[in-house]
Design an enzyme around this catalytic site. Structure first.
Site, PDB file in Angstrom:
ATOM      1  N   TRP A 199      -0.732  24.386  18.807  1.00 49.16           N
ATOM      2  CA  TRP A 199       0.178  25.280  18.089  1.00 49.16           C
ATOM      3  C   TRP A 199      -0.479  26.601  17.741  1.00 49.16           C
ATOM      4  CZ3 TRP A 199       4.860  24.627  19.122  1.00 49.16           C
ATOM      5  CH2 TRP A 199       5.398  23.344  19.285  1.00 49.16           C
TER       6      TRP A 199
ATOM      7  N   ASP B 245       0.624  28.409   9.279  1.00 47.96           N
ATOM      8  CA  ASP B 245       1.690  27.608   9.867  1.00 47.96           C
ATOM      9  C   ASP B 245       1.529  26.186   9.313  1.00 47.96           C
ATOM     10  OD1 ASP B 245       3.369  26.070  11.417  1.00 47.96           O
ATOM     11  OD2 ASP B 245       2.472  26.614  13.349  1.00 47.96           O
TER      12      ASP B 245
ATOM     13  N   LYS C 252      10.018  18.554  10.657  1.00 49.96           N
ATOM     14  CA  LYS C 252       8.978  17.535  10.500  1.00 49.96           C
ATOM     15  C   LYS C 252       8.993  16.941   9.100  1.00 49.96           C
ATOM     16  CE  LYS C 252       7.137  19.419  14.430  1.00 49.96           C
ATOM     17  NZ  LYS C 252       6.704  20.701  14.977  1.00 49.96           N
TER      18      LYS C 252
HETATM   19  C1  LIG Z   1       6.516  21.727  15.703  1.00 53.21           C
HETATM   20  C2  LIG Z   1       5.566  22.809  15.381  1.00 53.21           C
HETATM   21  C3  LIG Z   1       5.834  24.151  15.695  1.00 53.21           C
HETATM   22  C4  LIG Z   1       7.060  24.585  16.470  1.00 53.21           C
HETATM   23  O1  LIG Z   1       8.167  24.523  15.686  1.00 53.21           O
HETATM   24  P1  LIG Z   1       9.600  25.004  16.244  1.00 53.21           P
HETATM   25  O2  LIG Z   1      10.409  24.928  14.987  1.00 53.21           O
HETATM   26  O3  LIG Z   1       9.997  24.033  17.302  1.00 53.21           O
HETATM   27  O4  LIG Z   1       9.459  26.373  16.766  1.00 53.21           O
HETATM   28  C5  LIG Z   1       4.923  25.111  15.316  1.00 53.21           C
HETATM   29  N1  LIG Z   1       3.800  24.779  14.651  1.00 53.21           N
HETATM   30  C6  LIG Z   1       3.501  23.499  14.344  1.00 53.21           C
HETATM   31  C7  LIG Z   1       2.262  23.194  13.596  1.00 53.21           C
HETATM   32  C8  LIG Z   1       4.385  22.476  14.692  1.00 53.21           C
HETATM   33  O5  LIG Z   1       4.094  21.208  14.376  1.00 53.21           O
END
Ligand SMILES: *Cc1c(COP(=O)(O)O)cnc(C)c1O
Length: 358
Positions: free
Chosen positions: A102, A170, A194
């Site tokens: 990511w 993030d 998530k």
């Molecule tokens: C799932 C995830 C993303 C991507 O998220 P989207 O909402 O599908 O764009 C980005 N960063 C991390 C750490 C993730 O687990």
């Protein structure tokens, strides 16, 4: 069919209480004779939910004065581009810490927009880990970007770097899983699917003075300052996922807040890692000190055994244990809403499987 023990990395399991509440309100929300999905995003019933979601997040995370809570769309992936578009001006440099898939995507998006300095990269290391704190930052960097939990590799940052530049994280896969000192960050963002809600909304917590830096030339909906000034309601907000955030945060507040969640998460993950460590058959993929309590990754002796493990688990109502297609292996995602009984069931199954196949 009984509820599955759903180990999906995302979209992921939601609290059963929340799903039941959604079900009970689906045809008639609050005596309105309609579902929350069918009403104006400017009406009083939806407004109360919008405000509650923001207030609950402020309460759970003890968000200090001077920060705003925004609801945006396009997922965390869109933030990978919006961050440099807003905050990385010509002649500036942004520091990126790469620790896995990511954060690699985040830096690639930023490289299209401006000058980036990758100050650490552990993305290819096995066992998987996150960089330590011996980082050399760019003088006067526009910001420093980090991913708090690498969902695919199963490695988590335990202590955040200290820097004079604005720190941006993030937190898509571990937001609200543990108490957090928000004041360490200038911006936190997370896709909802998530640990927060269903897919469709992205949470952004941003310092007001950082939001103000986005250039006026940007399209309005891409500018944090515009979203902030309009309380995320300048166009139609993703009302249903924001409603789910309100219910999930209500559930968190009723279940011990983030201290309560951290305790439960540590118990669940602690048991599972102990089962991995107690056997020579299973091998954890992440360096012990960086193990994620959200995404538990491990390997079996062969890929054939891994495929058999995943298939036999499905027959026992344990789903989505296959590791991400880019890395293979097994991944058990055990977010806040994942029940402790499901972890116990997985551990029992691991013992049986080892006895039959070792
Ligand atoms: C799932 C995830 C993303 C991507 O998220 P989207 O909402 O599908 O764009 C980005 N960063 C991390 C750490 C993730 O687990």
């Amino acid at each position: 069919m009984a509820r599955a023990y759903n180990f999906s990395a995302g979209p992921a399991i939601l609290p059963e209480e929340v799903l039941k509440q959604v079900q009970s309100e689906l045809l008639d929300f609050n005596g309105t004779g309609m579902s929350i999905m069918e009403m104006s995003h400017r009406g009083k019933d939806y407004s109360a939910i919008h405000t509650e979601a923001i207030d609950n997040l402020k309460e759970l995370l003890k968000i200090p004065e001077g920060y705003s809570v925004l609801f945006m769309t396009g997922g965390a992936s869109t933030q990978f581009s919006l961050i440099p578009m807003n905050l990385l001006g010509a002649g500036q440099t942004a520091d990126y810490i790469t620790a896995g898939a990511w954060s690699s995507k985040a830096i690639k998006a930023a490289q299209k927009i401006g000058t980036v300095n990758e100050i650490a990269n552990t993305a290819k290391e096995i066992p998987t880990c996150v960089p330590g704190n011996d980082l050399s930052f760019t003088d006067g960097a526009a910001y420093v970007h980090i991913c708090s939990n690498e969902t695919i590799s199963g490695a988590q940052v335990k202590e955040f770097p200290k820097t004079d530049a604005p720190l941006i994280a993030d937190m898509s896969s571990d937001i609200l899983s543990r108490p957090l000192d928000v004041s360490q960050f200038d911006m936190i963002y997370a896709g909802a699917q998530k640990n927060l809600a269903c897919a469709g909304v992205t949470l952004v917590i941003i310092k007001d003075e950082l939001a103000a830096k986005g250039p006026e030339t940007l399209p309005e909906l891409f500018r944090y300052q515009h979203v902030l000034e309009n309380n995320s309601l300048s166009n139609t907000a993703p009302t249903f996922p924001i409603y789910i955030i309100a219910l999930v945060t209500r559930w968190l507040l009723a279940n011990g807040g983030l201290e309560g969640m951290q305790k439960r998460n540590e118990e669940k993950a602690g048991k599972l890692y102990a089962a991995i460590d107690a056997s020579d058959f299973y091998k954890g993929t992440a360096v012990t000190e960086y193990r994620s309590p959200m995404n538990v990754t491990f390997r079996l002796p062969t890929e054939e055994l891994e495929a058999q493990f995943v298939a036999e688990a499905v027959a026992k109502n344990m789903t989505s244990l296959k590791g991400h297609r880019s890395v293979g292996g097994i991944r058990a995602s055990i977010y806040n809403a994942f029940p402790a009984e499901g972890v116990d069931a997985l551990i029992d199954f691991m013992k049986e499987f080892e006895a039959a196949n070792a």
